[in-house]
Design an enzyme around this catalytic site. Structure first.
Site, PDB file in Angstrom:
ATOM      1  N   GLU A  11     -17.327  -9.548  -5.167  1.00  0.00           N
ATOM      2  CA  GLU A  11     -16.482 -10.290  -4.225  1.00  0.00           C
ATOM      3  C   GLU A  11     -17.281 -10.704  -2.983  1.00  0.00           C
ATOM      4  OE1 GLU A  11     -12.446  -9.207  -3.586  1.00  0.00           O
ATOM      5  OE2 GLU A  11     -12.083  -8.741  -5.699  1.00  0.00           O
ATOM      6  N   HIS A  51     -11.235 -11.691  -2.818  1.00  0.00           N
ATOM      7  CA  HIS A  51     -12.156 -12.765  -2.438  1.00  0.00           C
ATOM      8  C   HIS A  51     -12.617 -13.527  -3.664  1.00  0.00           C
ATOM      9  CE1 HIS A  51     -12.252  -9.773   0.697  1.00  0.00           C
ATOM     10  NE2 HIS A  51     -12.742 -10.659   1.526  1.00  0.00           N
ATOM     11  N   LYS A 108      -5.199  -9.599   2.464  1.00  0.00           N
ATOM     12  CA  LYS A 108      -6.159 -10.659   2.807  1.00  0.00           C
ATOM     13  C   LYS A 108      -6.637 -11.382   1.547  1.00  0.00           C
ATOM     14  CE  LYS A 108     -10.904 -11.332   4.447  1.00  0.00           C
ATOM     15  NZ  LYS A 108     -12.222 -10.685   4.575  1.00  0.00           N
ATOM     16  N   GLN A 133     -18.342 -18.604   8.888  1.00  0.00           N
ATOM     17  CA  GLN A 133     -17.928 -17.972  10.141  1.00  0.00           C
ATOM     18  C   GLN A 133     -18.579 -18.691  11.323  1.00  0.00           C
ATOM     19  OE1 GLN A 133     -18.806 -13.778   9.907  1.00  0.00           O
ATOM     20  NE2 GLN A 133     -17.115 -13.369   8.503  1.00  0.00           N
TER      21      GLN A 133
END
Lengths: 271, 271
Positions: A94, A152, A179, A244
């Site tokens: 992931e 993920h 999440k 990010q």
């Protein structure tokens, strides 16, 4: 009636109507690197810290993990007061750093940090299996540690029903929040992710966190909160996933958005 | 093959792969007010200027309109070089300032400014009717003026098919670009608008401009370009529609987004 599912951890509210919480990852490979990272990250005022244990060299040494965690906690306390600490072992499949721990050992490590009282939140992958998840859930609950179920997909963006199924799975397995991170391949994928975020926020009893990774996905790191994502991950010193953006840039954008949108999301906008 | 429909006006590219053009409205009620407004707006470096004729006191006096337009053009030239000038008469039912001009007279005014060579782009509402639109289209084409077909819904967000129908109508009636502005009532409405923007961008032969108005809609003023909207309207000195944010704040956000998204949208993202 306000039916939003709010989770409070050390004064921080997950799932509220305001800006998302900003989570900064720590990816240092040893105690020294983590300490340096912390000194750079804390002045940027994240709302929570995620220690990515899969990057830590001594992850097999549970005592070392606990000692470093205690040091981190102390330094955080001295420098900025209290902040929620999230511990994460991201599996290689992931998107994590390869680490020499079996699923069984990961559960053991999580049990150790819960027992030592050094963590507020754990990220445990839904893909680790029902039995492992149940064990982490029991131990974390016993020690007052909150649990995030995560999924993920680094290759693409599953269909909306599949993402909703992951949300539901986390809820059903007793997670305190869930999440889902995906890798968009098209502009439609980003909209799909935002749409299902909204559906999750409206229908789940726990807060949701969603991320579209990669360059174009980074848009969701800025505006996912408007559709109900409660946390956004941003670079303090180092990034832990593609897309990010630096905390200071994220904060600049969020400030403009908050002003333009009028501060808080109303109930007619997000139930 | 790159099939994006690009429109170039005075060096500005509508429908490209980079950041959207920033359009600042001018809403002064007379020559003096407009001049003051211009002095405030130009230093903020918008990409184009929209003179909202429906706010102009002497809008019935076509000569006055042409004279003021010439003055504006000269001042723009002296202060920042060339910028495209867009003239707009927004009807009351589509959110404009009430003005004492019939549809017939609006066509006449547009013909006058085209003939005087003081304008680069006209915004004419699709709702003014086929025959009026055809007349404005003919005159504008003859004078090298580009034409934007527009539709504004201040009450809600039409279904995606209806928004697509407006796009198609503008294309069919010969517009050089088409604009749709809606008022979102829910978070879903914002996603609908972005989704249909993307569809329009992919299937139309002309650039599209979309806006979700109001507080929450302002999100689309910041990120609509990622889904193919070619212009975003922002406040220089005064706003002309609900949800417009100040140019400097918009630029700050766009700069972060551009860096995060990697500069330009690729063909795999938006054809």
């Amino acid at each position: 009636m306000d039916k939003q599912p709010i989770l409070k951890v050390r004064g921080k509210e997950f799932g509220g109507r305001g800006l998302p919480l900003i989570c900064a990852p720590l990816v240092g490979e040893n105690a020294e690197a983590l300490k340096r990272e912390l000194e750079k990250v804390l002045p940027q005022e994240p709302d929570l810290l995620e220690w990515r244990l899969d990057f830590f060299d001594s992850v097999r040494d549970f005592d070392a993990v606990v000692r470093v965690a205690q040091t981190l906690r102390r330094r955080v306390g001295r420098l900025v007061g209290e902040l929620p600490l999230l511990f994460t072992i991201r599996s290689e499949k992931e998107g994590g750093h390869p680490i020499p721990l079996t699923s069984e050992e990961r559960v053991g490590l999580y049990e150790a940090v819960c027992q030592a009282g050094v963590v507020d939140l754990l990220d445990f992958e839904l893909g680790e299996g029902e039995e492992n998840f149940r064990r982490v859930r029991e131990t974390s609950r016993r020690h007052g540690v909150k649990l995030m179920g995560s999924f993920h997909d680094f290759a693409g963006t599953p269909a909306p029903e599949q993402i909703m199924a992951k949300f539901r799975q986390g809820e059903r397995m007793g997670a305190d929040l869930v999440k889902v991170a995906v890798m968009p391949q098209t502009a439609e994928d980003v909209l799909t992710l935002l749409q299902v975020t909204l559906e999750g926020r409206k229908s789940l009893t726990i807060p949701v966190i969603t991320v579209a990774m990669g360059n174009y996905g980074s848009l969701t790191r800025m505006c996912g909160w408007v559709f109900g994502s409660s946390v956004t991950f941003a670079m303090g010193e180092n990034s832990s996933a593609p897309g990010q953006i630096p905390i200071d840039e994220l904060k600049t954008v969020l400030k403009v958005m908050q002003k333009a949108l009028g501060g808080y999301l109303s109930e007619s906008w997000i139930p």
